[in-house]
Design an enzyme around this catalytic site. Structure first.
Site, PDB file in Angstrom:
ATOM      1  N   HIS A   1       5.870  11.429  -5.207  1.00 19.91           N
ATOM      2  CA  HIS A   1       4.601  11.014  -4.598  1.00 19.91           C
ATOM      3  C   HIS A   1       4.663  11.212  -3.075  1.00 19.91           C
ATOM      4  O   HIS A   1       5.716  10.995  -2.461  1.00 19.91           O
ATOM      5  CB  HIS A   1       4.309   9.550  -4.933  1.00 19.91           C
ATOM      6  CG  HIS A   1       2.907   9.174  -4.567  1.00 19.91           C
ATOM      7  ND1 HIS A   1       2.562   8.814  -3.296  1.00 19.91           N
ATOM      8  CD2 HIS A   1       1.759   9.167  -5.295  1.00 19.91           C
ATOM      9  CE1 HIS A   1       1.252   8.571  -3.264  1.00 19.91           C
ATOM     10  NE2 HIS A   1       0.747   8.785  -4.454  1.00 19.91           N
TER      11      HIS A   1
ATOM     12  N   ASN B   1      -1.785   4.968 -10.619  1.00 20.33           N
ATOM     13  CA  ASN B   1      -0.643   4.572  -9.779  1.00 20.33           C
ATOM     14  C   ASN B   1      -1.061   3.325  -8.996  1.00 20.33           C
ATOM     15  O   ASN B   1      -1.831   3.407  -8.051  1.00 20.33           O
ATOM     16  CB  ASN B   1      -0.303   5.728  -8.834  1.00 20.33           C
ATOM     17  CG  ASN B   1       0.768   5.357  -7.827  1.00 20.33           C
ATOM     18  OD1 ASN B   1       1.434   4.333  -7.963  1.00 20.33           O
ATOM     19  ND2 ASN B   1       0.945   6.190  -6.816  1.00 20.33           N
TER      20      ASN B   1
ATOM     21  N   GLU C   1      -1.652  16.824  -5.555  1.00 23.74           N
ATOM     22  CA  GLU C   1      -2.279  15.800  -4.726  1.00 23.74           C
ATOM     23  C   GLU C   1      -2.263  16.242  -3.262  1.00 23.74           C
ATOM     24  O   GLU C   1      -1.265  16.001  -2.551  1.00 23.74           O
ATOM     25  CB  GLU C   1      -1.525  14.486  -4.858  1.00 23.74           C
ATOM     26  CG  GLU C   1      -1.511  13.927  -6.259  1.00 23.74           C
ATOM     27  CD  GLU C   1      -1.318  12.417  -6.252  1.00 23.74           C
ATOM     28  OE1 GLU C   1      -2.186  11.725  -6.774  1.00 23.74           O
ATOM     29  OE2 GLU C   1      -0.315  11.940  -5.703  1.00 23.74           O
TER      30      GLU C   1
ATOM     31  N   SER D   1      -8.311  10.488  -4.001  1.00 21.18           N
ATOM     32  CA  SER D   1      -9.625   9.847  -3.878  1.00 21.18           C
ATOM     33  C   SER D   1     -10.565  10.161  -5.038  1.00 21.18           C
ATOM     34  O   SER D   1     -11.775  10.296  -4.857  1.00 21.18           O
ATOM     35  CB  SER D   1     -10.283  10.224  -2.548  1.00 21.18           C
ATOM     36  OG  SER D   1      -9.489   9.766  -1.466  1.00 21.18           O
TER      37      SER D   1
ATOM     38  N   GLY E   1      -5.990   8.474  -0.617  1.00 19.20           N
ATOM     39  CA  GLY E   1      -6.349   7.200   0.006  1.00 19.20           C
ATOM     40  C   GLY E   1      -7.243   7.361   1.231  1.00 19.20           C
ATOM     41  O   GLY E   1      -7.436   6.409   1.983  1.00 19.20           O
TER      42      GLY E   1
ATOM     43  N   LYS F   1       0.704   1.473  -7.124  1.00 17.63           N
ATOM     44  CA  LYS F   1       1.440   1.320  -5.857  1.00 17.63           C
ATOM     45  C   LYS F   1       1.950  -0.125  -5.700  1.00 17.63           C
ATOM     46  O   LYS F   1       2.236  -0.772  -6.701  1.00 17.63           O
ATOM     47  CB  LYS F   1       0.562   1.761  -4.688  1.00 17.63           C
ATOM     48  CG  LYS F   1      -0.040   3.149  -4.922  1.00 17.63           C
ATOM     49  CD  LYS F   1      -0.674   3.737  -3.712  1.00 17.63           C
ATOM     50  CE  LYS F   1      -1.292   5.079  -4.085  1.00 17.63           C
ATOM     51  NZ  LYS F   1      -1.837   5.794  -2.946  1.00 17.63           N
TER      52      LYS F   1
ATOM     53  N   GLU G   1       3.763   9.458  -0.685  1.00 19.01           N
ATOM     54  CA  GLU G   1       4.231   8.294   0.087  1.00 19.01           C
ATOM     55  C   GLU G   1       5.758   8.200   0.054  1.00 19.01           C
ATOM     56  O   GLU G   1       6.388   7.809   1.038  1.00 19.01           O
ATOM     57  CB  GLU G   1       3.570   7.013  -0.455  1.00 19.01           C
ATOM     58  CG  GLU G   1       2.110   6.943  -0.040  1.00 19.01           C
ATOM     59  CD  GLU G   1       1.197   6.242  -1.027  1.00 19.01           C
ATOM     60  OE1 GLU G   1       1.680   5.455  -1.858  1.00 19.01           O
ATOM     61  OE2 GLU G   1      -0.026   6.504  -0.954  1.00 19.01           O
TER      62      GLU G   1
HETATM   63  C1  PEP Z   1      -2.335   8.545  -5.243  1.00 16.55           C
HETATM   64  O1  PEP Z   1      -1.789   7.746  -4.505  1.00 16.55           O
HETATM   65  O2  PEP Z   1      -1.670   9.211  -6.052  1.00 16.55           O
HETATM   66  C2  PEP Z   1      -3.768   8.708  -5.132  1.00 16.55           C
HETATM   67  C3  PEP Z   1      -4.312   9.766  -5.683  1.00 16.55           C
HETATM   68  O3  PEP Z   1      -4.436   7.737  -4.425  1.00 16.55           O
HETATM   69  P1  PEP Z   1      -6.027   7.631  -4.222  1.00 16.55           P
HETATM   70  O4  PEP Z   1      -6.664   7.874  -5.571  1.00 16.55           O
HETATM   71  O5  PEP Z   1      -6.250   6.241  -3.712  1.00 16.55           O
HETATM   72  O6  PEP Z   1      -6.399   8.691  -3.238  1.00 16.55           O
END
Ligand code: PEP
Length: 249
Positions: free
Chosen positions: A94, A9, A166, A212, A172, A11, A96
């Site tokens: 997601h 992703n 997630e 992460s 993040g 973003k 966000e």
């Molecule tokens: C995400 O935004 O779906 C995600 C998993 O981000 P990150 O790997 O940066 O934590």
């Protein structure tokens, strides 16, 4: 059959040139035959990405879509628009989108229905907040999120659904769920799908972990027997890191 999947992703990152450069780097890697790789660039670079990835093992997903098919929704993009340029997968739910754009379970349920009607594959994200985990409510929250967004879909519809667990506190932040926390939740997700539908469906849906994930922690996470891959944010912006994750099964 469950698929091994690694999805990136991107973003709101990468302009046209950066998109080209990252895709060229990704295209220079050999990808294991049994791993599906998906990238989700921004809307403005989906067409370019489709063109550059033609004939490769990497496919393209959108990061979002609107539930409506057309109309007065300034700034929005429909499933039909995505399909018309060859995008057949979309990320929905997601964290966000949920937190910054207030996408409720009801809105997400409508998006899922619209994507299914358009025969799109859905990478459906969900996960608990830190407070939920600290108070031991993570299973209850996940059950609620899935029940109100996906559990009214038919068994047939689930052929188009990939799940991405997630935990919000791990996105993040550099903080990852431990391999045993990820495995425990993935096993729980399969159990509630089996209770709502059946074992066959539960055992065949791909469940990705996101939060992460990076080359240094991915091998342990992917060892979980119910972990079928990852949804990768930050590390998907670097071709070497992303491909190290793709090769980590
Ligand atoms: C995400 O935004 O779906 C995600 C998993 O981000 P990150 O790997 O940066 O934590």
């Amino acid at each position: 059959m469950k698929n091994k999947i690694v999805a990136g992703n991107w973003k709101m990152n990468n302009d046209k040139e950066q998109t080209k450069s990252l895709l060229n780097k990704l295209n220079s890697y050999k990808i294991p035959d049994d791993v599906r790789v998906i990238v989700a660039p921004s809307y403005t670079h989906l067409d370019q990405s489709i063109q550059m990835l033609k004939g490769t093992q990497i496919s393209v997903a959108a990061q979002n879509m609107n539930a409506a098919s057309s109309g007065a929704f300034t700034g929005e993009v429909s499933a039909a628009m995505l399909k018309s340029i060859g995008v057949n997968s979309v990320i929905i739910g997601h964290s966000e989108r949920r937190s910054l754009y207030h996408e409720s379970d009801e809105i997400l349920n409508n998006k899922v229905k619209s994507a299914i009607e358009s025969d799109m594959e859905i990478i459906f994200c969900f996960g608990e907040e830190l407070d939920d985990r600290k108070s031991g409510r993570q299973f209850e929250i996940i059950n609620k999120q899935l029940s109100s967004t996906l559990f009214n879909m038919s068994e047939l519809d689930w052929k188009k659904i990939v799940l991405a667990y997630e935990p919000v506190w791990a996105i993040g932040t550099g903080e990852t769920a431990s391999p045993s926390q990820a495995q425990e939740m993935h096993a729980y997700i399969r159990k509630i799908i089996s209770n709502r539908y059946n074992d066959n469906l539960a055992n065949n849906v791909s469940i990705l972990y996101g939060g992460s994930v990076k080359p240094s922690n991915v091998k342990e996470i992917f060892k979980g027997s119910d972990v079928n891959g990852g949804l990768i944010g930050g590390a998907s912006l670097n071709a070497d890191d992303f491909m190290a994750i793709v090769n980590a099964f």
